[in-house]
Design a protein around this motif. Structure first.
Motif, short mmCIF file in Angstrom:
data_model
loop_
_atom_site.label_atom_id
_atom_site.label_comp_id
_atom_site.label_asym_id
_atom_site.label_seq_id
_atom_site.Cartn_x
_atom_site.Cartn_y
_atom_site.Cartn_z
N ARG A 1 0.82 -1.21 0.00
CA ARG A 1 0.00 0.00 0.00
C ARG A 1 0.87 1.27 0.00
N MET A 2 2.05 1.19 0.59
CA MET A 2 2.95 2.35 0.59
C MET A 2 3.41 2.68 -0.83
N TYR A 3 3.59 1.65 -1.67
CA TYR A 3 4.08 1.85 -3.02
C TYR A 3 2.98 2.18 -4.02
N GLN A 4 1.74 1.80 -3.76
CA GLN A 4 0.66 2.03 -4.72
C GLN A 4 0.02 3.39 -4.48
N MET A 5 0.61 4.42 -5.04
CA MET A 5 0.18 5.78 -4.75
C MET A 5 -0.73 6.38 -5.80
N ASP A 6 -1.01 5.69 -6.87
CA ASP A 6 -1.79 6.27 -7.96
C ASP A 6 -3.28 5.98 -7.85
N GLY A 7 -3.74 5.53 -6.70
CA GLY A 7 -5.14 5.22 -6.53
C GLY A 7 -5.56 3.93 -7.22
N THR A 8 -4.60 3.17 -7.68
CA THR A 8 -4.88 1.89 -8.31
C THR A 8 -4.54 0.78 -7.34
N ASP A 9 -4.85 -0.42 -7.71
CA ASP A 9 -4.55 -1.57 -6.86
C ASP A 9 -3.26 -2.24 -7.33
N SER B 1 4.66 5.29 -9.46
CA SER B 1 4.53 5.22 -7.99
C SER B 1 5.79 4.60 -7.38
N LEU B 2 6.42 3.67 -8.08
CA LEU B 2 7.68 3.08 -7.60
C LEU B 2 8.76 4.15 -7.55
N LYS B 3 8.85 4.96 -8.60
CA LYS B 3 9.85 6.04 -8.64
C LYS B 3 9.64 7.02 -7.48
N ARG B 4 8.38 7.40 -7.23
CA ARG B 4 8.08 8.32 -6.13
C ARG B 4 8.51 7.75 -4.78
#
Length: 140
Positions: A84-92, A98-101
């Motif tokens: 959940r920390m890595y999935q930042m784009d509102g997707t599952d 999101s990985l880069k961020r």
């Protein structure tokens, strides 16, 4: 002290009547003390049955199996939190963006192309993102 003897000590403590078996009521009592809240006897009985308990009770081997299951469930929950920390784009899923961020937040600056490459190594279904099952395979 090795793990087995630690578990044996815990088992003996829970086995209040000392008969070599843990009854659902003994397990319920112990869980209540640990969590400082009540748990329904029916919930404990389900846990005992799911661990193949003898006559509705847990022998030491059954108890070990139950402890290992709990430990595996805890690991899985930790992985879900990390995912959940890595999935930042509102997707599952984890996208290259999101990985880069997340890597940038962790002090590891990576290009978007590098993140695409990292994802592609573990992207089992070829959709360009990581779902939880792919993330789990990567982490284990």
């Amino acid at each position: 002290m090795n793990k087995s003897s630690e578990y044996q000590r815990v088992f003996n403590h829970i086995d209040i009547d000392g008969n070599g078996m843990i009854s659902p009521s003994e397990l319920q009592h112990c869980i209540g003390l640990i969590w400082n809240e009540g748990i329904l006897l029916e919930e404990v009985e389900v846990a005992v049955k799911s661990s193949q308990g003898n006559n509705g009770q847990l022998g030491f081997e059954d108890f070990l199996g139950l402890m290992e299951s709990a430990k595996e469930e805890e690991k899985l929950e930790d992985l879900r939190k990390a995912f959940r920390m890595y999935q930042m784009d509102g997707t599952d899923c984890i996208t290259p963006k999101s990985l880069k961020r997340m890597l940038n937040r962790l002090g590891e600056s990576r290009s978007l192309d590098e993140c695409v490459g990292m994802i592609n190594r573990f992207d089992l279904n070829g959709d360009g993102v990581l779902n939880f099952d792919e993330f789990k395979q990567m982490m284990l």
